[in-house]
Design a protein around this motif. Structure first.
Motif, PDB file in Angstrom:
ATOM      1  N   ALA A 274     129.538 129.524  -0.774  1.00  0.00           N
ATOM      2  CA  ALA A 274     129.013 130.455   0.222  1.00  0.00           C
ATOM      3  C   ALA A 274     130.196 130.932   1.057  1.00  0.00           C
ATOM      4  O   ALA A 274     131.066 130.121   1.411  1.00  0.00           O
ATOM      5  CB  ALA A 274     127.979 129.776   1.098  1.00  0.00           C
ATOM      6  N   PRO A 275     130.277 132.232   1.378  1.00  0.00           N
ATOM      7  CA  PRO A 275     131.439 132.721   2.128  1.00  0.00           C
ATOM      8  C   PRO A 275     131.707 131.935   3.413  1.00  0.00           C
ATOM      9  O   PRO A 275     132.861 131.633   3.734  1.00  0.00           O
ATOM     10  CB  PRO A 275     131.066 134.178   2.429  1.00  0.00           C
ATOM     11  CG  PRO A 275     130.149 134.567   1.324  1.00  0.00           C
ATOM     12  CD  PRO A 275     129.358 133.327   1.005  1.00  0.00           C
ATOM     13  N   GLU A 276     130.650 131.584   4.150  1.00  0.00           N
ATOM     14  CA  GLU A 276     130.832 130.863   5.408  1.00  0.00           C
ATOM     15  C   GLU A 276     131.413 129.475   5.160  1.00  0.00           C
ATOM     16  O   GLU A 276     132.296 129.015   5.891  1.00  0.00           O
ATOM     17  CB  GLU A 276     129.500 130.744   6.157  1.00  0.00           C
ATOM     18  CG  GLU A 276     128.898 132.075   6.589  1.00  0.00           C
ATOM     19  CD  GLU A 276     128.225 132.817   5.443  1.00  0.00           C
ATOM     20  OE1 GLU A 276     127.999 132.209   4.360  1.00  0.00           O
ATOM     21  OE2 GLU A 276     127.930 134.025   5.613  1.00  0.00           O
ATOM     22  N   ALA A 277     130.925 128.794   4.118  1.00  0.00           N
ATOM     23  CA  ALA A 277     131.437 127.459   3.802  1.00  0.00           C
ATOM     24  C   ALA A 277     132.897 127.524   3.376  1.00  0.00           C
ATOM     25  O   ALA A 277     133.713 126.667   3.741  1.00  0.00           O
ATOM     26  CB  ALA A 277     130.588 126.832   2.698  1.00  0.00           C
ATOM     27  N   LEU A 278     133.235 128.568   2.607  1.00  0.00           N
ATOM     28  CA  LEU A 278     134.619 128.738   2.164  1.00  0.00           C
ATOM     29  C   LEU A 278     135.545 128.951   3.350  1.00  0.00           C
ATOM     30  O   LEU A 278     136.616 128.340   3.442  1.00  0.00           O
ATOM     31  CB  LEU A 278     134.697 129.937   1.216  1.00  0.00           C
ATOM     32  CG  LEU A 278     136.079 130.272   0.661  1.00  0.00           C
ATOM     33  CD1 LEU A 278     136.518 129.211  -0.334  1.00  0.00           C
ATOM     34  CD2 LEU A 278     136.069 131.646  -0.002  1.00  0.00           C
ATOM     35  N   ARG A 279     135.133 129.799   4.290  1.00  0.00           N
ATOM     36  CA  ARG A 279     136.004 130.140   5.422  1.00  0.00           C
ATOM     37  C   ARG A 279     136.180 128.977   6.373  1.00  0.00           C
ATOM     38  O   ARG A 279     137.154 128.928   7.136  1.00  0.00           O
ATOM     39  CB  ARG A 279     135.449 131.371   6.141  1.00  0.00           C
ATOM     40  CG  ARG A 279     135.604 132.634   5.298  1.00  0.00           C
ATOM     41  CD  ARG A 279     134.827 133.806   5.829  1.00  0.00           C
ATOM     42  NE  ARG A 279     134.623 134.800   4.769  1.00  0.00           N
ATOM     43  CZ  ARG A 279     133.623 135.645   4.728  1.00  0.00           C
ATOM     44  NH1 ARG A 279     132.714 135.644   5.704  1.00  0.00           N
ATOM     45  NH2 ARG A 279     133.504 136.496   3.736  1.00  0.00           N
ATOM     46  N   ARG A 280     135.252 128.017   6.349  1.00  0.00           N
ATOM     47  CA  ARG A 280     135.438 126.825   7.174  1.00  0.00           C
ATOM     48  C   ARG A 280     136.496 125.901   6.588  1.00  0.00           C
ATOM     49  O   ARG A 280     137.016 125.040   7.278  1.00  0.00           O
ATOM     50  CB  ARG A 280     134.104 126.098   7.339  1.00  0.00           C
ATOM     51  CG  ARG A 280     133.139 126.844   8.262  1.00  0.00           C
ATOM     52  CD  ARG A 280     131.737 126.307   8.190  1.00  0.00           C
ATOM     53  NE  ARG A 280     130.808 127.147   8.960  1.00  0.00           N
ATOM     54  CZ  ARG A 280     129.493 127.113   8.846  1.00  0.00           C
ATOM     55  NH1 ARG A 280     128.927 126.263   7.994  1.00  0.00           N
ATOM     56  NH2 ARG A 280     128.725 127.900   9.580  1.00  0.00           N
ATOM     57  N   ARG A 281     136.803 126.106   5.329  1.00  0.00           N
ATOM     58  CA  ARG A 281     137.862 125.317   4.677  1.00  0.00           C
ATOM     59  C   ARG A 281     139.189 126.051   4.687  1.00  0.00           C
ATOM     60  O   ARG A 281     140.195 125.525   4.219  1.00  0.00           O
ATOM     61  CB  ARG A 281     137.449 124.987   3.238  1.00  0.00           C
ATOM     62  CG  ARG A 281     136.208 124.115   3.166  1.00  0.00           C
ATOM     63  CD  ARG A 281     135.764 123.858   1.739  1.00  0.00           C
ATOM     64  NE  ARG A 281     136.711 123.055   0.983  1.00  0.00           N
ATOM     65  CZ  ARG A 281     136.518 122.658  -0.276  1.00  0.00           C
ATOM     66  NH1 ARG A 281     135.403 122.999  -0.908  1.00  0.00           N
ATOM     67  NH2 ARG A 281     137.421 121.929  -0.901  1.00  0.00           N
ATOM     68  N   MET A 282     139.173 127.295   5.196  1.00  0.00           N
ATOM     69  CA  MET A 282     140.386 128.115   5.256  1.00  0.00           C
ATOM     70  C   MET A 282     140.531 128.691   6.659  1.00  0.00           C
ATOM     71  O   MET A 282     139.778 129.575   7.050  1.00  0.00           O
ATOM     72  CB  MET A 282     140.304 129.263   4.248  1.00  0.00           C
ATOM     73  CG  MET A 282     140.247 128.835   2.800  1.00  0.00           C
ATOM     74  SD  MET A 282     140.242 130.301   1.718  1.00  0.00           S
ATOM     75  CE  MET A 282     140.266 129.520   0.105  1.00  0.00           C
ATOM     76  N   GLY A 283     141.497 128.198   7.421  1.00  0.00           N
ATOM     77  CA  GLY A 283     141.762 128.805   8.717  1.00  0.00           C
ATOM     78  C   GLY A 283     142.345 130.192   8.527  1.00  0.00           C
ATOM     79  O   GLY A 283     143.070 130.450   7.555  1.00  0.00           O
ATOM     80  N   TYR A 284     142.043 131.097   9.455  1.00  0.00           N
ATOM     81  CA  TYR A 284     142.490 132.489   9.315  1.00  0.00           C
ATOM     82  C   TYR A 284     143.002 132.976  10.655  1.00  0.00           C
ATOM     83  O   TYR A 284     142.281 132.966  11.659  1.00  0.00           O
ATOM     84  CB  TYR A 284     141.309 133.353   8.833  1.00  0.00           C
ATOM     85  CG  TYR A 284     141.652 134.772   8.451  1.00  0.00           C
ATOM     86  CD1 TYR A 284     142.660 135.046   7.543  1.00  0.00           C
ATOM     87  CD2 TYR A 284     140.942 135.846   8.995  1.00  0.00           C
ATOM     88  CE1 TYR A 284     142.961 136.356   7.169  1.00  0.00           C
ATOM     89  CE2 TYR A 284     141.228 137.157   8.623  1.00  0.00           C
ATOM     90  CZ  TYR A 284     142.241 137.403   7.707  1.00  0.00           C
ATOM     91  OH  TYR A 284     142.534 138.686   7.341  1.00  0.00           O
ATOM     92  N   ALA A 285     144.268 133.383  10.698  1.00  0.00           N
ATOM     93  CA  ALA A 285     144.876 133.885  11.930  1.00  0.00           C
ATOM     94  C   ALA A 285     145.455 135.269  11.657  1.00  0.00           C
ATOM     95  O   ALA A 285     146.122 135.483  10.640  1.00  0.00           O
ATOM     96  CB  ALA A 285     145.983 132.942  12.406  1.00  0.00           C
ATOM     97  N   ILE A 286     145.196 136.205  12.571  1.00  0.00           N
ATOM     98  CA  ILE A 286     145.631 137.587  12.393  1.00  0.00           C
ATOM     99  C   ILE A 286     146.409 138.051  13.616  1.00  0.00           C
ATOM    100  O   ILE A 286     146.416 137.389  14.663  1.00  0.00           O
ATOM    101  CB  ILE A 286     144.428 138.523  12.141  1.00  0.00           C
ATOM    102  CG1 ILE A 286     143.427 138.441  13.304  1.00  0.00           C
ATOM    103  CG2 ILE A 286     143.761 138.181  10.822  1.00  0.00           C
ATOM    104  CD1 ILE A 286     142.241 139.380  13.162  1.00  0.00           C
TER     105      ILE A 286
END
Length: 322
Positions: free
Chosen positions: A69-81
């Motif tokens: 699930a996209p939300e579950a994936l993004r919780r395993r990948m930090g994202y900084a912009i």
């Protein structure tokens, strides 16, 4: 950790990513670099499913990325912009706690993690935890953004031009912090930048893009000593390749231990490019060297610095690893 195999992404008639194959291993610090529109930022967004690919295969931790699930994936990948995107009406501690709270962490665990990250990013918790974003400098906001990306202890940290809007002094300080965090945590980091000096300083591996394809993939030294073609040489700064190469070595590599020398000292962990500047500023042929604690370590001679040409590695083939 992350595998892309013949991945494509098309917008209208333009192919932003063209048959890309790339394998990123656990603990690597990989920098994606290239001209504007070359596909580097699109690749980063494909990895955390902010953008969906058209054809090919993309796997994370051994599984098809579309099985998450996209939300579950993004919780395993930090994202900084670059734009940080802090919530303006939330305090620093609440901003950092965003993902842990979504995951239902106990309050005590969340508070401890926020405190730990503020200290890691050298923001005194007593001073900064209850401030609001508008009360912070740009560099402090960016530190909070990195802390938020790390809050749930993700396996991967994705960063898209995170320091692009900062002044040079603040930018360098945050680059140093990020290198320290990578050393301490061993996390997989994938960072996009257009700044070749930033790429050479941070990356253990550099992937250079052009028109949606990988032109060269290898270590900083490999790209500087054996560029795959004229485009790579020009992008790296053909006339400055020697100086950039000096930036990969440290004073400790060329130190004459125990020798005395006059002048203002340079630190043993400074890079050779910085040392060359010190020689010109001070007008000397040798300089004293001190260690990180300021203790005398020996001397650095200009002749040794200028002769510092380690053996060139084999060329990284165009598209190698891609």
């Amino acid at each position: 950790m992350i595998q892309l195999l013949k991945v494509t992404k098309t917008y209208g008639q333009r192919q932003a990513v063209a048959g890309l194959s790339l394998d990123i291993g656990p603990g690597e610090f990989v920098v994606l670099i290239g001209p504007s529109g070359s596909g580097k930022s699109t690749t980063l967004r494909l990895i955390n499913r902010l953008v969906e690919f058209d054809t090919g295969s993309l796997r994370f931790a051994g599984q098809d990325i579309r099985s998450f699930a996209p939300e579950a994936l993004r919780r395993r990948m930090g994202y900084a912009i670059q734009s940080v995107g802090l919530f303006p009406h939330w305090t620093v501690e609440k901003n950092i706690a965003t993902v842990p709270r979504l995951l239902g962490w106990p309050a005590a665990r969340t508070a401890a993690r926020v405190h730990e990250l503020l200290e890691l990013l050298q923001l005194d918790p007593a001073q900064f935890a209850r401030r609001y974003p508008h009360e912070l400098s740009g560099g402090q906001q960016q530190r909070v953004g990195v802390a938020r990306a790390l809050a749930a202890d993700p396996e991967v940290l994705l960063m898209d031009e995170p320091f692009g809007a900062l002044d040079p002094v603040t930018r360098l300080a945050l680059q140093q912090e990020l290198k320290r965090i990578h050393t301490l945590s061993g996390k997989t980091i994938v960072l996009v930048t257009h700044d070749i000096d930033e790429a050479l300083y941070l990356g253990g591996r550099i992937v250079l893009f052009r028109e949606g394809r990988v032109v060269q993939d290898g270590s900083p030294l490999a790209l500087l000593t054996r560029p795959a073609d004229g485009f790579v040489s020009d992008f790296l700064g053909r006339s400055e390749l020697g100086l950039k190469r000096l930036g990969l070595g440290t004073v400790a590599d060329r130190l004459r231990p125990g020798e005395p020398a006059g002048g203002d000292p340079v630190r043993s962990d400074a890079n050779l490019r910085e040392a060359l500047s010190a020689f010109f500023v001070q007008g000397r042929e040798s300089l004293p060297v001190v260690d990180a604690q300021g203790r005398p370590a020996g001397a650095l001679h200009l002749v040794d610095l200028l002769a510092a040409h380690p053996a060139s590695p084999p060329a990284a083939a165009a598209g190698e690893g891609a």
